[in-house]
Write an enzyme that holds these catalytic residues in place. Structure first.
Site, PDB file in Angstrom:
ATOM      1  N   ARG A 117     -13.795 -15.324   6.341  1.00  0.00           N
ATOM      2  CA  ARG A 117     -14.157 -14.253   7.187  1.00  0.00           C
ATOM      3  C   ARG A 117     -13.054 -14.344   8.440  1.00  0.00           C
ATOM      4  O   ARG A 117     -12.620 -13.638   9.614  1.00  0.00           O
ATOM      5  CB  ARG A 117     -15.032 -15.407   8.637  1.00  0.00           C
ATOM      6  CG  ARG A 117     -16.670 -15.739   7.605  1.00  0.00           C
ATOM      7  CD  ARG A 117     -17.312 -16.104   8.335  1.00  0.00           C
ATOM      8  NE  ARG A 117     -18.499 -16.048   8.035  1.00  0.00           N
ATOM      9  CZ  ARG A 117     -19.234 -17.139   7.415  1.00  0.00           C
ATOM     10  NH1 ARG A 117     -18.629 -17.803   8.173  1.00  0.00           N
ATOM     11  NH2 ARG A 117     -20.763 -16.622   6.788  1.00  0.00           N
ATOM     12  N   LYS A 139      -7.274   0.030  10.892  1.00  0.00           N
ATOM     13  CA  LYS A 139      -7.939   0.474   9.917  1.00  0.00           C
ATOM     14  C   LYS A 139      -7.975   0.157   8.699  1.00  0.00           C
ATOM     15  O   LYS A 139      -7.022   0.279   8.266  1.00  0.00           O
ATOM     16  CB  LYS A 139      -8.184   1.942   9.833  1.00  0.00           C
ATOM     17  CG  LYS A 139      -8.952   3.120  11.026  1.00  0.00           C
ATOM     18  CD  LYS A 139      -9.505   3.736  11.028  1.00  0.00           C
ATOM     19  CE  LYS A 139     -10.368   4.405  11.771  1.00  0.00           C
ATOM     20  NZ  LYS A 139     -10.289   6.408  11.555  1.00  0.00           N
ATOM     21  N   GLU A 181       1.589  13.743   8.485  1.00  0.00           N
ATOM     22  CA  GLU A 181       1.062  13.275   9.579  1.00  0.00           C
ATOM     23  C   GLU A 181       1.798  13.154  10.279  1.00  0.00           C
ATOM     24  O   GLU A 181       0.725  13.384  11.567  1.00  0.00           O
ATOM     25  CB  GLU A 181       0.553  11.928   8.915  1.00  0.00           C
ATOM     26  CG  GLU A 181      -0.624  11.508   7.622  1.00  0.00           C
ATOM     27  CD  GLU A 181      -1.988  11.160   8.334  1.00  0.00           C
ATOM     28  OE1 GLU A 181      -1.959  11.524  10.006  1.00  0.00           O
ATOM     29  OE2 GLU A 181      -3.126  11.232   7.885  1.00  0.00           O
ATOM     30  N   LYS A 230       0.335   7.084  18.462  1.00  0.00           N
ATOM     31  CA  LYS A 230      -0.478   6.082  17.820  1.00  0.00           C
ATOM     32  C   LYS A 230      -1.046   5.261  18.528  1.00  0.00           C
ATOM     33  O   LYS A 230      -2.286   4.455  19.125  1.00  0.00           O
ATOM     34  CB  LYS A 230      -0.800   5.739  16.736  1.00  0.00           C
ATOM     35  CG  LYS A 230      -1.450   4.814  15.002  1.00  0.00           C
ATOM     36  CD  LYS A 230      -2.317   5.506  14.433  1.00  0.00           C
ATOM     37  CE  LYS A 230      -2.978   4.433  13.840  1.00  0.00           C
ATOM     38  NZ  LYS A 230      -3.386   4.741  12.587  1.00  0.00           N
ATOM     39  N   GLU A 240     -12.614   3.956  17.078  1.00  0.00           N
ATOM     40  CA  GLU A 240     -13.269   5.150  17.133  1.00  0.00           C
ATOM     41  C   GLU A 240     -14.485   5.597  17.961  1.00  0.00           C
ATOM     42  O   GLU A 240     -15.114   6.189  17.314  1.00  0.00           O
ATOM     43  CB  GLU A 240     -12.744   5.955  15.198  1.00  0.00           C
ATOM     44  CG  GLU A 240     -12.732   7.507  14.923  1.00  0.00           C
ATOM     45  CD  GLU A 240     -12.607   7.361  13.560  1.00  0.00           C
ATOM     46  OE1 GLU A 240     -11.509   6.676  13.275  1.00  0.00           O
ATOM     47  OE2 GLU A 240     -12.878   7.923  13.392  1.00  0.00           O
ATOM     48  N   ARG A 244     -10.283   7.465  20.199  1.00  0.00           N
ATOM     49  CA  ARG A 244      -9.167   7.958  18.555  1.00  0.00           C
ATOM     50  C   ARG A 244      -9.969   9.273  16.850  1.00  0.00           C
ATOM     51  O   ARG A 244      -8.938   9.438  16.403  1.00  0.00           O
ATOM     52  CB  ARG A 244      -9.427   6.651  17.957  1.00  0.00           C
ATOM     53  CG  ARG A 244      -9.036   5.955  16.593  1.00  0.00           C
ATOM     54  CD  ARG A 244      -9.009   4.638  16.121  1.00  0.00           C
ATOM     55  NE  ARG A 244      -7.894   4.911  14.806  1.00  0.00           N
ATOM     56  CZ  ARG A 244      -7.687   3.061  14.855  1.00  0.00           C
ATOM     57  NH1 ARG A 244      -8.043   2.087  15.790  1.00  0.00           N
ATOM     58  NH2 ARG A 244      -6.575   3.087  13.699  1.00  0.00           N
ATOM     59  N   ASN A 248      -8.045  12.273  13.706  1.00  0.00           N
ATOM     60  CA  ASN A 248      -8.952  13.429  12.398  1.00  0.00           C
ATOM     61  C   ASN A 248      -8.296  14.857  12.145  1.00  0.00           C
ATOM     62  O   ASN A 248      -8.658  15.172  11.614  1.00  0.00           O
ATOM     63  CB  ASN A 248      -9.971  12.894  11.899  1.00  0.00           C
ATOM     64  CG  ASN A 248     -10.649  11.529  12.152  1.00  0.00           C
ATOM     65  OD1 ASN A 248      -9.601  10.525  11.123  1.00  0.00           O
ATOM     66  ND2 ASN A 248     -11.605  10.722  13.173  1.00  0.00           N
ATOM     67  N   HIS A 251      -8.388  16.718   9.143  1.00  0.00           N
ATOM     68  CA  HIS A 251      -8.719  15.731   8.057  1.00  0.00           C
ATOM     69  C   HIS A 251     -10.487  16.073   7.405  1.00  0.00           C
ATOM     70  O   HIS A 251     -11.163  15.866   6.669  1.00  0.00           O
ATOM     71  CB  HIS A 251      -8.835  14.345   8.564  1.00  0.00           C
ATOM     72  CG  HIS A 251      -7.847  13.126   8.789  1.00  0.00           C
ATOM     73  ND1 HIS A 251      -6.509  14.242   8.999  1.00  0.00           N
ATOM     74  CD2 HIS A 251      -7.581  12.319   7.802  1.00  0.00           C
ATOM     75  CE1 HIS A 251      -5.628  13.070   9.311  1.00  0.00           C
ATOM     76  NE2 HIS A 251      -5.603  12.471   8.064  1.00  0.00           N
ATOM     77  N   HIS A 255     -10.092  16.127   3.488  1.00  0.00           N
ATOM     78  CA  HIS A 255     -10.637  15.263   3.047  1.00  0.00           C
ATOM     79  C   HIS A 255     -11.282  16.288   1.752  1.00  0.00           C
ATOM     80  O   HIS A 255     -11.911  15.586   0.858  1.00  0.00           O
ATOM     81  CB  HIS A 255     -12.055  14.662   3.948  1.00  0.00           C
ATOM     82  CG  HIS A 255     -11.487  13.413   3.936  1.00  0.00           C
ATOM     83  ND1 HIS A 255     -11.739  12.731   5.779  1.00  0.00           N
ATOM     84  CD2 HIS A 255     -10.087  12.549   3.926  1.00  0.00           C
ATOM     85  CE1 HIS A 255     -11.272  11.736   5.935  1.00  0.00           C
ATOM     86  NE2 HIS A 255      -9.575  11.686   5.146  1.00  0.00           N
ATOM     87  N   HIS A 268      -3.225  13.782   0.205  1.00  0.00           N
ATOM     88  CA  HIS A 268      -3.661  12.960   1.306  1.00  0.00           C
ATOM     89  C   HIS A 268      -3.328  13.979   2.319  1.00  0.00           C
ATOM     90  O   HIS A 268      -3.704  14.834   3.203  1.00  0.00           O
ATOM     91  CB  HIS A 268      -3.835  11.517   1.802  1.00  0.00           C
ATOM     92  CG  HIS A 268      -4.330  11.342   3.147  1.00  0.00           C
ATOM     93  ND1 HIS A 268      -5.786  12.324   2.947  1.00  0.00           N
ATOM     94  CD2 HIS A 268      -3.549  11.135   4.792  1.00  0.00           C
ATOM     95  CE1 HIS A 268      -6.351  11.188   4.546  1.00  0.00           C
ATOM     96  NE2 HIS A 268      -4.723  11.388   5.502  1.00  0.00           N
TER      97      HIS A 268
HETATM   98  N1  GLY Z   1      -5.887   7.381  10.308  1.00  0.00           N
HETATM   99  C1  GLY Z   1      -6.711   7.495  11.283  1.00  0.00           C
HETATM  100  C2  GLY Z   1      -6.743   6.206  12.224  1.00  0.00           C
HETATM  101  O1  GLY Z   1      -5.829   4.915  12.143  1.00  0.00           O
HETATM  102  O2  GLY Z   1      -7.498   6.323  13.074  1.00  0.00           O
END
Ligand code: GLY
Length: 362
Positions: A117, A139, A181, A230, A240, A244, A248, A251, A255, A268
């Site tokens: 956990r 993430k 990025e 960031k 998010e 956040r 994207n 993206h 994507h 990517h």
């Molecule tokens: N890669 C996008 C984020 O970390 O939200």
């Protein structure tokens, strides 16, 4: 050395990010002193192990070597890592250490968040993309047959050790994918709401050649700027819920490019650069920005010689974009530029995209 920190106030989580271009042996000492007195499992990319394993010299019994490539971010490797940790009798007090690119970091983070956990984990990113994006912000994910990153958690690392020296041996295509990025941050900078005025667009224009030539000092500074942006976003919106989403940018369409080409043809970063171009065209069509800004943005992108990606059948692309995690019913979430270095999230009806299907031509 640059010392930054991420402070997530909502749950009092905080962790340091060290950016230092130091000797790998010294880096190892620092990592070990961070996990002092605890047992640990190092999950390392095969390529990185081949290049730096002898210098890092972690005891063999503490190392799990992960083959390279997105397809390794799977349930099977998750099982192998957690079972290896169980065999080593790691407890919740011990730690995982991820050394590699986004695949290693995401998979290790996911394993760490579920092992007993939750066990501590440390990120040691070795690709540009991982340095500026995936190692910071918590993430974690694994891929499934239904798509990338569809199973995952938000789970912050205990520390991030960034050593730009690893980037010397990064292959050109992987370096470029990270630059995709980096360029993204320049188009979203003001929306990141960072207290410091970092002016990444100027930095990219002035230092493009040194960046492409991987000048160590310039790369360190570049990483520092991106990480500060960031941090600013993640501190305000860890999970998010709103802000956040701006990360994207490029993206949604990017994507879909990755999916339509089965994750094989483009990296990517290459896909999201095309996604950003698509977003700029869409923003012009919707009168959100004037053409001059779009041309300026295209000039910034051109400095880094990304590959050109052809247009795809728009109906198929819409179908793929509707499957995105962020899409709701018939609405597709697009992050679009609204001013210089400023973006906003828009929920667009998929039909309205059909009428702008020539957007990528402009
Ligand atoms: N890669 C996008 C984020 O970390 O939200």
């Amino acid at each position: 050395m640059t010392n930054l920190s991420v402070n997530i106030k909502s749950n009092e989580k905080s962790y340091p990010i060290f950016i230092e271009d130091e000797d790998k042996a010294l880096l190892k000492e620092k990592i070990l002193s961070f996990v002092e007195g605890r047992n640990f499992l190092v999950i390392i990319s095969e390529k990185v192990e081949k290049l730096y394993g002898k210098t890092l010299k972690f005891p063999k019994e503490n190392v799990f070597i992960l083959k390279d490539g997105e397809k390794e971010k799977n349930f099977n490797n998750y099982k192998k890592i957690t079972e290896r940790a169980l065999k080593m009798k790691l407890t919740r007090k011990d730690a995982f250490i991820a050394i590699g690119g986004g695949v290693v970091g995401d998979l290790t983070g996911f394993a760490a968040s579920t092992y007993m956990r939750g066990i501590d984990f440390i990120q040691v990113p070795t690709t540009l993309l991982a340095c500026v994006d995936s190692s910071v912000g918590g993430k974690t994910a694994i891929d499934t047959d239904y798509g990338k990153n569809l199973v995952g958690t938000f789970y912050q690392p205990k520390a991030v050790f960034i050593n730009p020296n690893f980037l010397k041996t990064l292959d050109e295509r992987q370096f470029k994918t990270g630059l995709g990025e980096v360029v993204k941050y320049s188009f979203i900078e003001k929306s990141c709401k960072c207290e410091e005025d970092l002016n990444l667009t100027n930095f990219l224009s002035e230092k493009a050649e040194m960046i492409v030539n991987r000048d160590e000092r310039v790369l360190s500074k570049l990483i520092e700027i991106c990480v500060k942006l960031k941090i600013s976003v993640v501190e305000k919106d860890e999970k998010e819920g709103g802000l956040r989403r701006i990360l994207n940018f490029g993206h949604t369409y990017g994507h879909a490019i990755e999916k339509i080409t089965k994750y094989k043809k483009y990296t990517h970063g290459e896909a999201i650069v095309e996604g950003m171009k698509f977003a700029f065209n869409l923003a012009v069509k919707r009168n959100l920005i004037d053409k001059n800004y779009k041309f300026l943005a295209e000039d910034v992108i051109k400095k880094f010689n990304f590959v050109d990606i052809p247009e795809f059948d728009m109906e198929k692309m819409i179908e793929l974009m509707q499957m995105d995690k962020k899409a709701t019913f018939d609405k597709i979430v697009f992050i679009l530029p609204t001013d210089y270095s400023t973006v906003e999230a828009f929920e667009l009806d998929s039909n309205c995209l059909l009428y702008t299907s020539d957007a990528a031509d402009d």
